[in-house]
Design an enzyme around this catalytic site. Sequence first.
Site, PDB file in Angstrom:
ATOM      1  N   ASP A 114      64.297  98.032  48.180  1.00 43.36           N
ATOM      2  CA  ASP A 114      63.756  96.747  47.588  1.00 43.36           C
ATOM      3  C   ASP A 114      64.166  96.514  46.176  1.00 43.36           C
ATOM      4  O   ASP A 114      64.078  97.731  45.512  1.00 43.36           O
ATOM      5  CB  ASP A 114      62.319  97.005  47.664  1.00 43.36           C
ATOM      6  CG  ASP A 114      61.500  95.611  47.246  1.00 43.36           C
ATOM      7  OD1 ASP A 114      61.945  94.506  47.129  1.00 43.36           O
ATOM      8  OD2 ASP A 114      60.385  95.657  46.985  1.00 43.36           O
ATOM      9  N   TYR A 115      65.012  95.436  45.831  1.00 43.60           N
ATOM     10  CA  TYR A 115      65.061  94.971  44.535  1.00 43.60           C
ATOM     11  C   TYR A 115      63.610  94.940  43.761  1.00 43.60           C
ATOM     12  O   TYR A 115      62.825  94.274  43.941  1.00 43.60           O
ATOM     13  CB  TYR A 115      65.691  93.787  44.551  1.00 43.60           C
ATOM     14  CG  TYR A 115      67.173  93.789  44.517  1.00 43.60           C
ATOM     15  CD1 TYR A 115      68.106  94.532  43.820  1.00 43.60           C
ATOM     16  CD2 TYR A 115      67.817  92.960  45.388  1.00 43.60           C
ATOM     17  CE1 TYR A 115      69.554  94.417  43.718  1.00 43.60           C
ATOM     18  CE2 TYR A 115      69.313  92.902  45.655  1.00 43.60           C
ATOM     19  CZ  TYR A 115      70.118  93.566  44.802  1.00 43.60           C
ATOM     20  OH  TYR A 115      71.374  93.737  44.853  1.00 43.60           O
TER      21      TYR A 115
ATOM     22  N   ASP B 105      64.035  90.180  49.136  1.00 42.65           N
ATOM     23  CA  ASP B 105      64.401  91.014  48.247  1.00 42.65           C
ATOM     24  C   ASP B 105      64.538  92.390  48.578  1.00 42.65           C
ATOM     25  O   ASP B 105      64.864  93.590  48.119  1.00 42.65           O
ATOM     26  CB  ASP B 105      63.660  90.910  46.732  1.00 42.65           C
ATOM     27  CG  ASP B 105      63.340  89.846  46.355  1.00 42.65           C
ATOM     28  OD1 ASP B 105      64.450  88.954  46.367  1.00 42.65           O
ATOM     29  OD2 ASP B 105      62.284  89.635  45.742  1.00 42.65           O
TER      30      ASP B 105
END
Length: 276
Positions: free
Chosen positions: A47-48, A228
């Site tokens: 996950d960003y 994301d």
Amino acid sequence: HQDVAATGRLSSADPNLQNIPVRTEEGRKIRSAFIAPESDWRLLAADYSQIELRVLAHFARDAALQQAFADDLDIHAQVASEVYDVNLEDVTSDMRRSAKAINFGVIYGQSAFGLAKSLGIDQQDAAEFIESYFTQYPGVEGFMDDTLRDCRKNGYVSTILGRRRLVTDVRDQDSLKNKRQRNLSERIAINTVIQGSAADLIKIAMINVLKQLQTGNWTARLLLQIHDELIFECPEDEIADLQEMVVHEMESAAELEVPLKVDVKTGPNWADCEPV
């Protein structure tokens, strides 16, 4: 679907796997039904971290905001420290919660009324929070003003990859008494640049990750993108190598003014993925 969300985000249907709930007990039970295919396989979620705020810092070129990301600080606590004028170690959980609301509210053009309602505080206090934020991070307001001026002149905004979205009804910012009261078109224009650029970045990352999976000796598979976040399945003995490869490809998807950061979780099912 690549052509449903106007910002350029991917969406899904039949079923909409991007909207499986996570915050409720029922949601976690649903997620626990999504399992790795074999007993010695695991799911991996990459996950960003705060990608939209990092994109904002990139475009705004605000020195204080960029330094906070460069130093890998808790950005919400850092903003709370600046807005409340207290030392970082003196930031309370309520202060951080307010700063988090301001951080994301700024992206979506939230008014003092909206911020007051979301935090349950007086509208005047909310207005002072917003004023303090823009005083501490002047580059953010400058970026927004420039974006809207360019949009009014050109009739469109562009993402980091140059993808355009037509936006009309942006007003002459220099003639407004209160330019922070954004109309819908102005909120769309600013949000498209930020959210649309974040969508660009994860698409680049997906392409680069897939190339690695196809050219290398991988058993791992890319299953799902949720805005994301990328979800994979792979044998347990590939987890460490997969994590290293995915983090590298996601963090090097583009060269921004601030570093990209990726958080990774793994587990036997979607509900029980734990941070690595």
